[in-house]
Design a protein around this motif. Structure first.
Motif, mmCIF file in Angstrom:
data_model
loop_
_atom_site.group_PDB
_atom_site.id
_atom_site.type_symbol
_atom_site.label_atom_id
_atom_site.label_comp_id
_atom_site.label_asym_id
_atom_site.label_seq_id
_atom_site.Cartn_x
_atom_site.Cartn_y
_atom_site.Cartn_z
ATOM 1 N N TRP A 21 0.815 -1.214 0.000
ATOM 2 C CA TRP A 21 0.000 0.000 0.000
ATOM 3 C C TRP A 21 0.847 1.261 0.000
ATOM 4 C CZ3 TRP A 21 -4.259 -0.673 -2.025
ATOM 5 C CH2 TRP A 21 -4.982 -1.845 -1.834
ATOM 6 N N ALA A 22 2.011 1.224 0.627
ATOM 7 C CA ALA A 22 2.887 2.404 0.583
ATOM 8 C C ALA A 22 3.379 2.640 -0.843
ATOM 9 C CB ALA A 22 4.067 2.207 1.531
ATOM 10 N N GLY A 23 3.723 1.551 -1.543
ATOM 11 C CA GLY A 23 4.167 1.681 -2.925
ATOM 12 C C GLY A 23 3.069 2.187 -3.836
ATOM 13 N N ILE A 24 1.851 1.684 -3.642
ATOM 14 C CA ILE A 24 0.721 2.136 -4.446
ATOM 15 C C ILE A 24 0.448 3.617 -4.200
ATOM 16 C CG2 ILE A 24 -1.769 1.872 -4.791
ATOM 17 C CD1 ILE A 24 -1.397 -1.109 -4.208
ATOM 18 N N ARG A 25 0.548 4.023 -2.930
ATOM 19 C CA ARG A 25 0.325 5.436 -2.592
ATOM 20 C C ARG A 25 1.400 6.313 -3.222
ATOM 21 N NH1 ARG A 25 -2.695 8.186 1.291
ATOM 22 N NH2 ARG A 25 -2.707 10.357 0.602
ATOM 23 N N ALA A 26 2.643 5.832 -3.206
ATOM 24 C CA ALA A 26 3.726 6.591 -3.838
ATOM 25 C C ALA A 26 3.478 6.725 -5.336
ATOM 26 C CB ALA A 26 5.065 5.914 -3.574
ATOM 27 N N LEU A 27 3.032 5.636 -5.975
ATOM 28 C CA LEU A 27 2.725 5.671 -7.404
ATOM 29 C C LEU A 27 1.628 6.684 -7.690
ATOM 30 C CD1 LEU A 27 2.944 4.558 -10.289
ATOM 31 C CD2 LEU A 27 1.330 2.764 -9.627
ATOM 32 N N GLU A 28 0.587 6.680 -6.872
ATOM 33 C CA GLU A 28 -0.509 7.623 -7.054
ATOM 34 C C GLU A 28 -0.012 9.064 -6.944
ATOM 35 O OE1 GLU A 28 -4.995 8.179 -5.303
ATOM 36 O OE2 GLU A 28 -3.352 8.041 -3.859
ATOM 37 N N THR A 29 0.880 9.321 -5.981
ATOM 38 C CA THR A 29 1.418 10.667 -5.798
ATOM 39 C C THR A 29 2.207 11.114 -7.024
ATOM 40 O OG1 THR A 29 1.555 10.347 -3.402
ATOM 41 C CG2 THR A 29 2.888 12.102 -4.343
ATOM 42 N N PHE A 30 3.036 10.214 -7.552
ATOM 43 C CA PHE A 30 3.804 10.538 -8.750
ATOM 44 C C PHE A 30 2.876 10.859 -9.918
ATOM 45 C CE2 PHE A 30 7.539 8.081 -6.940
ATOM 46 C CZ PHE A 30 8.366 9.189 -6.838
ATOM 47 N N LEU A 31 1.904 9.996 -10.160
ATOM 48 C CA LEU A 31 1.005 10.175 -11.302
ATOM 49 C C LEU A 31 0.182 11.446 -11.168
ATOM 50 C CD1 LEU A 31 -0.256 6.498 -11.823
ATOM 51 C CD2 LEU A 31 1.558 7.706 -13.050
ATOM 52 N N ASN A 32 -0.261 11.755 -9.953
ATOM 53 C CA ASN A 32 -1.047 12.970 -9.735
ATOM 54 C C ASN A 32 -0.227 14.238 -9.924
ATOM 55 O OD1 ASN A 32 -3.348 11.502 -9.172
ATOM 56 N ND2 ASN A 32 -3.115 11.615 -6.939
ATOM 57 N N ASN A 33 1.099 14.097 -9.864
ATOM 58 C CA ASN A 33 1.975 15.262 -10.038
ATOM 59 C C ASN A 33 2.669 15.257 -11.400
ATOM 60 O OD1 ASN A 33 2.278 16.936 -7.328
ATOM 61 N ND2 ASN A 33 2.069 14.788 -6.750
ATOM 62 N N GLY A 34 2.111 14.500 -12.328
ATOM 63 C CA GLY A 34 2.592 14.549 -13.693
ATOM 64 C C GLY A 34 3.789 13.683 -14.005
ATOM 65 N N VAL A 35 4.239 12.852 -13.067
ATOM 66 C CA VAL A 35 5.368 11.954 -13.312
ATOM 67 C C VAL A 35 4.804 10.647 -13.856
ATOM 68 C CG1 VAL A 35 7.362 10.783 -12.319
ATOM 69 C CG2 VAL A 35 6.662 13.016 -11.435
ATOM 70 N N GLU A 36 4.948 10.402 -15.143
ATOM 71 C CA GLU A 36 4.316 9.252 -15.769
ATOM 72 C C GLU A 36 5.268 8.084 -15.989
ATOM 73 O OE1 GLU A 36 2.463 10.615 -19.305
ATOM 74 O OE2 GLU A 36 0.952 11.808 -18.255
ATOM 75 N N SER A 37 6.571 8.353 -16.013
ATOM 76 C CA SER A 37 7.546 7.286 -16.256
ATOM 77 C C SER A 37 8.003 6.714 -14.922
ATOM 78 C CB SER A 37 8.749 7.835 -17.044
ATOM 79 O OG SER A 37 9.707 6.823 -17.245
#
Length: 202
Positions: A21-37
């Motif tokens: 869940w920490a990894g999923i949350r980190a992924l969500e944070t990246f994607l929400n801030n425009g980091v797609e790669s």
């Protein structure tokens, strides 16, 4: 299910180790801030970390384990995952403990009258299926005399009423989570014999 080949890039803007869940949350944070790669590395063949279950009724070792994170009611899986990230089990349960419901009937009455609010699901046993224990656990209903006696003596290793009271008063939230009273001799006065009996000394 078919395993699709992974196409790796030579470079990534971010690499996340672990799809819990920490990894999923980190992924969500990246994607929400425009980091797609973003590359997520996970050793297991499922996401969710410790939030998984195994079908013990199926002895076929060749079958894949089923993840218990399923879409909630008529919602999508993506919506369900976002809700669980924003409102994890323990966070929602802390809110519920403040409601003071003492039974499933109390919960159903509150649900039908719209008293629960948006941050507590109407059907927590479905939303939090991987973490779910029981309605008594969810509502914080006090344990029975025998349950508290077993927990105090055999699990917590307490040997006297003074030790017990000190344990509870040193962290009231922990005691609330364990669903044990501050004074078992008063709470269970009808079942209470003596201190030695409660702590397994006689």
């Amino acid at each position: 299910p078919e395993v699709l080949p992974m196409v790796l890039q030579s470079e990534y803007d971010a690499v996340i180790i672990g799809a819990g869940w920490a990894g999923i949350r980190a992924l969500e944070t990246f994607l929400n801030n425009g980091v797609e790669s973003v590359l997520v590395l996970e050793a297991a063949n499922y996401v969710g970390g410790r939030s998984k279950s195994v079908n013990f009724q199926n002895d076929n070792d060749d079958d894949d384990d089923d993840s218990t994170i399923k879409p909630y009611r008529n919602r999508s899986l993506a919506w369900t995952l976002k809700y669980r990230i924003a409102n994890p089990y323990e966070t929602a349960r802390k809110r519920v403990l403040g409601f003071g419901h003492r039974s499933k009937d109390d919960w159903d009455d509150a649900m039908s009258s719209g008293q629960l609010g948006q941050y507590v699901p109407n059907h927590p046993d479905e939303m939090y299926a991987p973490e779910w224990i029981s309605w008594d656990e969810w509502l914080g209903v006090m344990r029975t005399y025998n349950e508290t006696k077993h927990l105090a003596a055999n699990v917590l290793g307490l040997t006297s009423l003074d030790d017990y009271i000190l344990f509870v008063r040193s962290d009231s939230k922990r005691a609330e989570g364990l669903r044990i009273p501050v004074r078992p001799d008063l709470r269970y006065k009808d079942e209470w014999i003596d201190e030695d009996s409660f702590f397994g000394k006689s």
